[in-house]
Design an enzyme around this catalytic site. Structure first.
Site, short mmCIF file in Angstrom:
data_model
loop_
_atom_site.label_atom_id
_atom_site.label_comp_id
_atom_site.label_asym_id
_atom_site.label_seq_id
_atom_site.Cartn_x
_atom_site.Cartn_y
_atom_site.Cartn_z
N ASP A 35 21.59 29.01 -7.83
CA ASP A 35 22.06 28.96 -6.46
C ASP A 35 23.01 27.76 -6.36
OD1 ASP A 35 22.12 29.18 -3.57
OD2 ASP A 35 20.64 27.57 -3.50
N ASP B 258 24.21 25.93 -2.83
CA ASP B 258 23.87 24.96 -1.79
C ASP B 258 22.44 24.45 -1.96
OD1 ASP B 258 25.88 25.71 1.06
OD2 ASP B 258 26.20 26.37 -0.99
#
Length: 297
Positions: free
Chosen positions: A96, A98
């Site tokens: 991922d 963020d």
């Protein structure tokens, strides 16, 4: 006897008492300890314990992970990893972005320019806890950006900071001949230069719509949600000829759950409680490069 499972313990303080407690849990479940080695770099310590586990099936490994988690040993976390993943010639690391690859939530940085940071942050938090549909919440958050000049994208790029150890993690995987990918519910306009700088093999995020030099408050195309993240993991692994069993996924929010579940091992990085509860392993310190030790890179 050959090791079929490796226990990788990592944290700021690997105490003798904690390691003894861990060994007691492992042997209590029938695991035979074959060897143990310890390393560290001043930020955190790592112990790698090679095990012979009588039941190294998915069910057996899951049961052992539950026992280790329930022991709640203070000072460090322990990932239980199949030896076949750690010894694989080629692996795929997918992350991922963020609050994982980078320290911030980009939508919140953008929303600050619209005077809506706190409002958007509250929605982001709820979405990451799994309380809101991600796609719907993304559309709602992006809507507050309508009318902002496109130049704010460049400003936000300059505010983004990689997580500690992120560049080192990517470099280590690449140097060892492995594949590194990221998939994000954030935005291509922010991710593109990061991907280029790190030399990522694959990357995908959402596309902010920009018309006449301003953000419209919309994204183009289908939203990269939790289902899409799993889809990209499977597509990229297949494209590289890498078995899912040899993939490592890292994320922090509810929209990462499908990806974490599909990977050979899913690592919850400073994650929400709902994610930590179901991930194969948890990493509760700011150093992303600790994933290297989990993966045997």
């Amino acid at each position: 006897m050959t090791s079929n499972v490796t226990a990788v313990s990592y944290g700021p303080n690997l105490t003798a008492t904690g390691l003894e407690q861990l060994q007691s849990v492992l042997t209590g479940q029938g695991a035979q300890v074959l060897s143990a080695s310890t390393t560290g770099d001043g930020r955190y310590e790592v112990q790698v314990t090679e095990l012979a586990l009588p039941d190294a099936t998915a069910a057996g490994l899951a049961a052992l992970r539950r026992e280790v988690a329930d022991a709640a040993i203070e000072g460090f976390d322990t990932a239980l990893v199949l030896a076949s993943l750690r010894s694989a010639a080629r692996k795929l690391l997918i992350m991922d972005v963020d609050s994982t690859l980078i320290q911030q939530e980009v939508i919140e940085l953008l929303a600050a320019y619209a005077g809506k940071r706190e409002e958007v942050a509250a929605v982001t938090e709820a979405a990451m806890r799994g309380e809101l549909d991600f796609a719907q919440s993304l559309h709602a958050r992006v809507a507050v950006l309508a009318g902002l000049p496109a130049d704010v994208v460049h400003s936000v790029r300059n505010e983004v900071r990689l997580s500690e150890g992120a560049a080192e993690l990517v470099a280590a995987f690449k140097a060892a001949g492995h594949v590194v990918a990221v998939v994000s519910g954030g935005f291509n306009q922010i991710l593109e230069p990061i991907a280029a700088e790190l030399g990522l093999d694959y990357w995908q995020a959402n596309e902010l719509e920009i018309v006449d030099g301003a953000l419209t408050g919309k994204v183009l195309g289908a939203v990269v949600d939790r289902a899409a993240k799993e889809k990209y993991l499977r597509e990229w692994a297949a494209a590289e000829g890498i078995a899912l069993e040899h993939t490592i996924a890292v994320g922090d929010g509810a929209n990462d759950l499908d990806m974490l579940g599909a990977a050979g091992i899913g690592v919850a990085f400073n994650a929400k409680p709902a994610v930590r509860a179901v991930a194969d392993a948890a990493l509760n310190m700011p150093y992303l490069d600790a994933v290297r030790h989990v993966a045997g890179v």
